[in-house]
Design a protein around this motif. Structure first.
Motif, PDB file in Angstrom:
ATOM      1  N   MET A  80       7.255   1.683  11.733  1.00 22.72           N
ATOM      2  CA  MET A  80       5.938   1.286  11.212  1.00 22.72           C
ATOM      3  C   MET A  80       5.747   1.807   9.790  1.00 22.72           C
ATOM      4  O   MET A  80       5.254   1.092   8.915  1.00 22.72           O
ATOM      5  CB  MET A  80       4.842   1.811  12.134  1.00 22.72           C
ATOM      6  CG  MET A  80       3.418   1.471  11.719  1.00 22.72           C
ATOM      7  SD  MET A  80       2.713   2.610  10.479  1.00 22.72           S
ATOM      8  CE  MET A  80       2.865   4.191  11.320  1.00 22.72           C
ATOM      9  N   GLN A  81       6.147   3.053   9.525  1.00 19.16           N
ATOM     10  CA  GLN A  81       6.019   3.572   8.166  1.00 19.16           C
ATOM     11  C   GLN A  81       6.951   2.850   7.201  1.00 19.16           C
ATOM     12  O   GLN A  81       6.598   2.606   6.043  1.00 19.16           O
ATOM     13  CB  GLN A  81       6.291   5.075   8.122  1.00 19.16           C
ATOM     14  CG  GLN A  81       5.992   5.654   6.732  1.00 19.16           C
ATOM     15  CD  GLN A  81       6.238   7.130   6.624  1.00 19.16           C
ATOM     16  OE1 GLN A  81       6.643   7.778   7.593  1.00 19.16           O
ATOM     17  NE2 GLN A  81       6.010   7.681   5.451  1.00 19.16           N
ATOM     18  N   ILE A  82       8.138   2.492   7.669  1.00 16.84           N
ATOM     19  CA  ILE A  82       9.055   1.721   6.820  1.00 16.84           C
ATOM     20  C   ILE A  82       8.440   0.368   6.479  1.00 16.84           C
ATOM     21  O   ILE A  82       8.554  -0.116   5.341  1.00 16.84           O
ATOM     22  CB  ILE A  82      10.414   1.571   7.519  1.00 16.84           C
ATOM     23  CG1 ILE A  82      11.136   2.924   7.535  1.00 16.84           C
ATOM     24  CG2 ILE A  82      11.272   0.504   6.844  1.00 16.84           C
ATOM     25  CD1 ILE A  82      12.417   2.942   8.342  1.00 16.84           C
ATOM     26  N   VAL A  83       7.769  -0.260   7.451  1.00 20.26           N
ATOM     27  CA  VAL A  83       7.033  -1.503   7.158  1.00 20.26           C
ATOM     28  C   VAL A  83       6.055  -1.267   6.023  1.00 20.26           C
ATOM     29  O   VAL A  83       5.985  -2.042   5.049  1.00 20.26           O
ATOM     30  CB  VAL A  83       6.289  -2.002   8.408  1.00 20.26           C
ATOM     31  CG1 VAL A  83       5.344  -3.156   8.045  1.00 20.26           C
ATOM     32  CG2 VAL A  83       7.262  -2.453   9.479  1.00 20.26           C
ATOM     33  N   SER A  84       5.284  -0.192   6.116  1.00 19.18           N
ATOM     34  CA  SER A  84       4.297   0.116   5.084  1.00 19.18           C
ATOM     35  C   SER A  84       4.956   0.300   3.728  1.00 19.18           C
ATOM     36  O   SER A  84       4.481  -0.220   2.714  1.00 19.18           O
ATOM     37  CB  SER A  84       3.522   1.379   5.481  1.00 19.18           C
ATOM     38  OG  SER A  84       2.579   1.725   4.487  1.00 19.18           O
ATOM     39  N   ASN A  85       6.075   1.037   3.691  1.00 22.90           N
ATOM     40  CA  ASN A  85       6.752   1.293   2.426  1.00 22.90           C
ATOM     41  C   ASN A  85       7.296   0.006   1.803  1.00 22.90           C
ATOM     42  O   ASN A  85       7.164  -0.220   0.593  1.00 22.90           O
ATOM     43  CB  ASN A  85       7.901   2.283   2.635  1.00 22.90           C
ATOM     44  CG  ASN A  85       7.414   3.691   2.938  1.00 22.90           C
ATOM     45  OD1 ASN A  85       6.239   4.008   2.740  1.00 22.90           O
ATOM     46  ND2 ASN A  85       8.299   4.529   3.428  1.00 22.90           N
ATOM     47  N   LEU A  86       7.912  -0.846   2.625  1.00 23.12           N
ATOM     48  CA  LEU A  86       8.504  -2.070   2.097  1.00 23.12           C
ATOM     49  C   LEU A  86       7.440  -3.080   1.675  1.00 23.12           C
ATOM     50  O   LEU A  86       7.561  -3.737   0.627  1.00 23.12           O
ATOM     51  CB  LEU A  86       9.431  -2.692   3.150  1.00 23.12           C
ATOM     52  CG  LEU A  86      10.701  -1.893   3.466  1.00 23.12           C
ATOM     53  CD1 LEU A  86      11.438  -2.518   4.658  1.00 23.12           C
ATOM     54  CD2 LEU A  86      11.623  -1.812   2.255  1.00 23.12           C
ATOM     55  N   VAL A  87       6.398  -3.223   2.477  1.00 21.64           N
ATOM     56  CA  VAL A  87       5.315  -4.136   2.102  1.00 21.64           C
ATOM     57  C   VAL A  87       4.645  -3.658   0.821  1.00 21.64           C
ATOM     58  O   VAL A  87       4.299  -4.467  -0.056  1.00 21.64           O
ATOM     59  CB  VAL A  87       4.288  -4.264   3.246  1.00 21.64           C
ATOM     60  CG1 VAL A  87       3.050  -5.031   2.780  1.00 21.64           C
ATOM     61  CG2 VAL A  87       4.907  -4.966   4.436  1.00 21.64           C
ATOM     62  N   ALA A 161      -1.065  -5.554   1.400  1.00 19.34           N
ATOM     63  CA  ALA A 161      -0.988  -7.018   1.397  1.00 19.34           C
ATOM     64  C   ALA A 161      -2.305  -7.627   1.849  1.00 19.34           C
ATOM     65  O   ALA A 161      -3.228  -6.929   2.277  1.00 19.34           O
ATOM     66  CB  ALA A 161       0.158  -7.479   2.296  1.00 19.34           C
ATOM     67  N   GLY A 162      -2.343  -8.959   1.772  1.00 22.56           N
ATOM     68  CA  GLY A 162      -3.541  -9.677   2.182  1.00 22.56           C
ATOM     69  C   GLY A 162      -4.480  -9.936   1.015  1.00 22.56           C
ATOM     70  O   GLY A 162      -4.292  -9.426  -0.088  1.00 22.56           O
ATOM     71  N   PRO A 163      -5.517 -10.735   1.256  1.00 24.94           N
ATOM     72  CA  PRO A 163      -6.442 -11.088   0.166  1.00 24.94           C
ATOM     73  C   PRO A 163      -7.219  -9.888  -0.369  1.00 24.94           C
ATOM     74  O   PRO A 163      -7.581  -9.857  -1.544  1.00 24.94           O
ATOM     75  CB  PRO A 163      -7.379 -12.117   0.812  1.00 24.94           C
ATOM     76  CG  PRO A 163      -7.271 -11.880   2.289  1.00 24.94           C
ATOM     77  CD  PRO A 163      -5.873 -11.410   2.525  1.00 24.94           C
ATOM     78  N   ARG A 164      -7.495  -8.901   0.486  1.00 23.23           N
ATOM     79  CA  ARG A 164      -8.227  -7.701   0.061  1.00 23.23           C
ATOM     80  C   ARG A 164      -7.522  -6.462   0.617  1.00 23.23           C
ATOM     81  O   ARG A 164      -7.942  -5.877   1.618  1.00 23.23           O
ATOM     82  CB  ARG A 164      -9.684  -7.759   0.524  1.00 23.23           C
ATOM     83  CG  ARG A 164     -10.469  -8.946  -0.018  1.00 23.23           C
ATOM     84  CD  ARG A 164     -11.942  -8.789   0.259  1.00 23.23           C
ATOM     85  NE  ARG A 164     -12.524  -7.689  -0.523  1.00 23.23           N
ATOM     86  CZ  ARG A 164     -13.777  -7.247  -0.371  1.00 23.23           C
ATOM     87  NH1 ARG A 164     -14.549  -7.785   0.565  1.00 23.23           N
ATOM     88  NH2 ARG A 164     -14.231  -6.273  -1.111  1.00 23.23           N
ATOM     89  N   PRO A 165      -6.442  -6.031  -0.023  1.00 21.50           N
ATOM     90  CA  PRO A 165      -5.683  -4.896   0.497  1.00 21.50           C
ATOM     91  C   PRO A 165      -6.546  -3.642   0.581  1.00 21.50           C
ATOM     92  O   PRO A 165      -7.340  -3.346  -0.313  1.00 21.50           O
ATOM     93  CB  PRO A 165      -4.561  -4.720  -0.539  1.00 21.50           C
ATOM     94  CG  PRO A 165      -4.478  -6.022  -1.249  1.00 21.50           C
ATOM     95  CD  PRO A 165      -5.856  -6.583  -1.258  1.00 21.50           C
ATOM     96  N   LEU A 166      -6.379  -2.908   1.662  1.00 19.87           N
ATOM     97  CA  LEU A 166      -7.204  -1.720   1.885  1.00 19.87           C
ATOM     98  C   LEU A 166      -7.000  -0.678   0.797  1.00 19.87           C
ATOM     99  O   LEU A 166      -7.942  -0.001   0.383  1.00 19.87           O
ATOM    100  CB  LEU A 166      -6.870  -1.129   3.254  1.00 19.87           C
ATOM    101  CG  LEU A 166      -7.127  -2.047   4.449  1.00 19.87           C
ATOM    102  CD1 LEU A 166      -6.566  -1.440   5.725  1.00 19.87           C
ATOM    103  CD2 LEU A 166      -8.625  -2.311   4.595  1.00 19.87           C
ATOM    104  N   GLY A 167      -5.763  -0.540   0.334  1.00 22.38           N
ATOM    105  CA  GLY A 167      -5.488   0.437  -0.714  1.00 22.38           C
ATOM    106  C   GLY A 167      -6.183   0.119  -2.019  1.00 22.38           C
ATOM    107  O   GLY A 167      -6.514   1.031  -2.791  1.00 22.38           O
ATOM    108  N   TYR A 168      -6.428  -1.156  -2.277  1.00 19.96           N
ATOM    109  CA  TYR A 168      -7.097  -1.569  -3.516  1.00 19.96           C
ATOM    110  C   TYR A 168      -8.608  -1.410  -3.411  1.00 19.96           C
ATOM    111  O   TYR A 168      -9.306  -1.521  -4.406  1.00 19.96           O
ATOM    112  CB  TYR A 168      -6.742  -3.028  -3.827  1.00 19.96           C
ATOM    113  CG  TYR A 168      -5.348  -3.210  -4.376  1.00 19.96           C
ATOM    114  CD1 TYR A 168      -5.139  -3.595  -5.695  1.00 19.96           C
ATOM    115  CD2 TYR A 168      -4.229  -3.004  -3.570  1.00 19.96           C
ATOM    116  CE1 TYR A 168      -3.855  -3.765  -6.197  1.00 19.96           C
ATOM    117  CE2 TYR A 168      -2.944  -3.164  -4.063  1.00 19.96           C
ATOM    118  CZ  TYR A 168      -2.767  -3.544  -5.381  1.00 19.96           C
ATOM    119  OH  TYR A 168      -1.488  -3.703  -5.876  1.00 19.96           O
TER     120      TYR A 168
END
Length: 325
Positions: A80-87, A161-168
């Motif tokens: 799951m963390q690797i998914v986060s890093n790659l995305v 990712a997505g239209p409104r990424p949480l990190g942004y």
């Protein structure tokens, strides 16, 4: 290590902004295995290993150890963390957040070492592996296991990712606390014991605070480039001093919670106090955050992740050793 020019795979052809404002210089490309190793960001993966180990320790202290679900949880959580890093690598490049002005460690898509499609495909493969682990654990556990795992996987994708990424949107700090703290420790414990205790939740909160500290370092370093592309992290919104205090409060709070648990919980178990042996490391990192800036913060990402592992191992030992009131 085989080297070759990276100019031919430069990302400028996919992002005109890069070619006009940040010309790409000739740069040696690492070997393909080293490139993929870099893409996984191995120094950060202790953020998923540490809470898992802590959940194991709590379960083992109660006699609930079962190796098969324990290790499947570890594999699924790390994936799951690797998914986060790659995305994150893929999506930040596509949005123009990763350019040659980047101060952080190399990002394989931005460097042109891998194409965006290659990184996205690897993320999809890791997602599949993590989801299969979740399905197995759900069969072994119950619907809260699936709900927690689905929340973590969704957060791994939609952080960047997505239209409104949480990190942004400045929500990354909360997501990291919930995923790599509470969900990691409580989930690891839940799949072994089929319940969650107050003690486990407090331990998860401590781990989540340290994970939030890792993100605070990242956001402090990247605040200027993040501001340009509209990535409104809390540090971008409130400034460098806020980020320094966020890190200080998060790391100090992680060590304060076990002390409060020892004082307030009825058993007064002395194992809660063992993490205090890591305080000198924590103090050293806090001092560094107030002194360093820019690319000088890079080593402190890995060091804060290492601090989380030290904290986890110390608290785990405290609960695996015989109680001493």
């Amino acid at each position: 290590m085989a080297l070759q020019p990276a100019l031919a795979r430069s990302p400028t052809h996919m992002n005109p902004q890069l070619s006009s404002t940040h010309p790409v210089a000739l740069e040696a490309t690492p070997s393909l295995p080293r490139v993929w190793w870099t893409a996984l960001r191995p120094k950060t993966l202790t953020a998923s290993v540490a809470p898992t180990l802590l959940g194991w320790a709590f379960a083992s202290s109660e006699g609930s150890w079962r190796p098969v679900p324990a290790f499947i949880f570890l594999i699924g959580f790390v994936l799951m963390q690797i998914v986060s890093n790659l995305v994150n690598d893929y999506a930040d490049f596509e949005r123009g957040a990763d350019t040659n002005a980047r101060l952080g460690p190399a990002r394989v898509t931005q460097k042109g070492w891998l194409t965006a499609r290659e990184v996205a495909s690897a993320a999809a493969l890791a997602f599949t592996g993590s989801f299969l682990a979740l399905l197995f654990l759900t069969r072994e556990g119950s619907w809260p296991v699936f709900a927690g795992g689905a929340f973590c996987l969704a957060g791994a994708v939609f952080y960047s990712a997505g239209p409104r990424p949480l990190g942004y949107m400045g929500l990354g700090d909360v997501m990291v606390l919930l995923i790599f703290g509470l969900s990691g420790v409580c989930g690891s414990y839940l799949v072994l014991s089929h319940h969650v205790t107050q003690e486990v939740m407090l331990a998860g909160l401590s781990m989540g605070l340290i994970a939030s500290g890792i993100l605070a370092v990242n956001n402090l370093r990247d605040r200027d480039t993040d501001r340009v592309v509209g990535k409104n992290t809390l540090v971008v919104r409130f400034g460098r001093r806020f980020g320094q205090w966020e890190y200080t409060v998060a790391v100090a709070g992680a060590f304060l919670i076990p002390v409060l648990a020892w004082l307030l919980l009825p058993d007064h178990r002395s194992g809660w106090l063992l993490p205090l042996a890591g305080l000198p490391l924590a103090a050293k990192e806090i001092r560094a955050i107030w002194k360093e800036d820019g690319s000088a913060l890079n080593p402190h990402l890995g060091k804060t992740a290492g601090l989380g592992l030290v904290f986890s191992l110390l608290l785990s030992a405290g609960f695996l050793l015989p109680p001493y009131p």
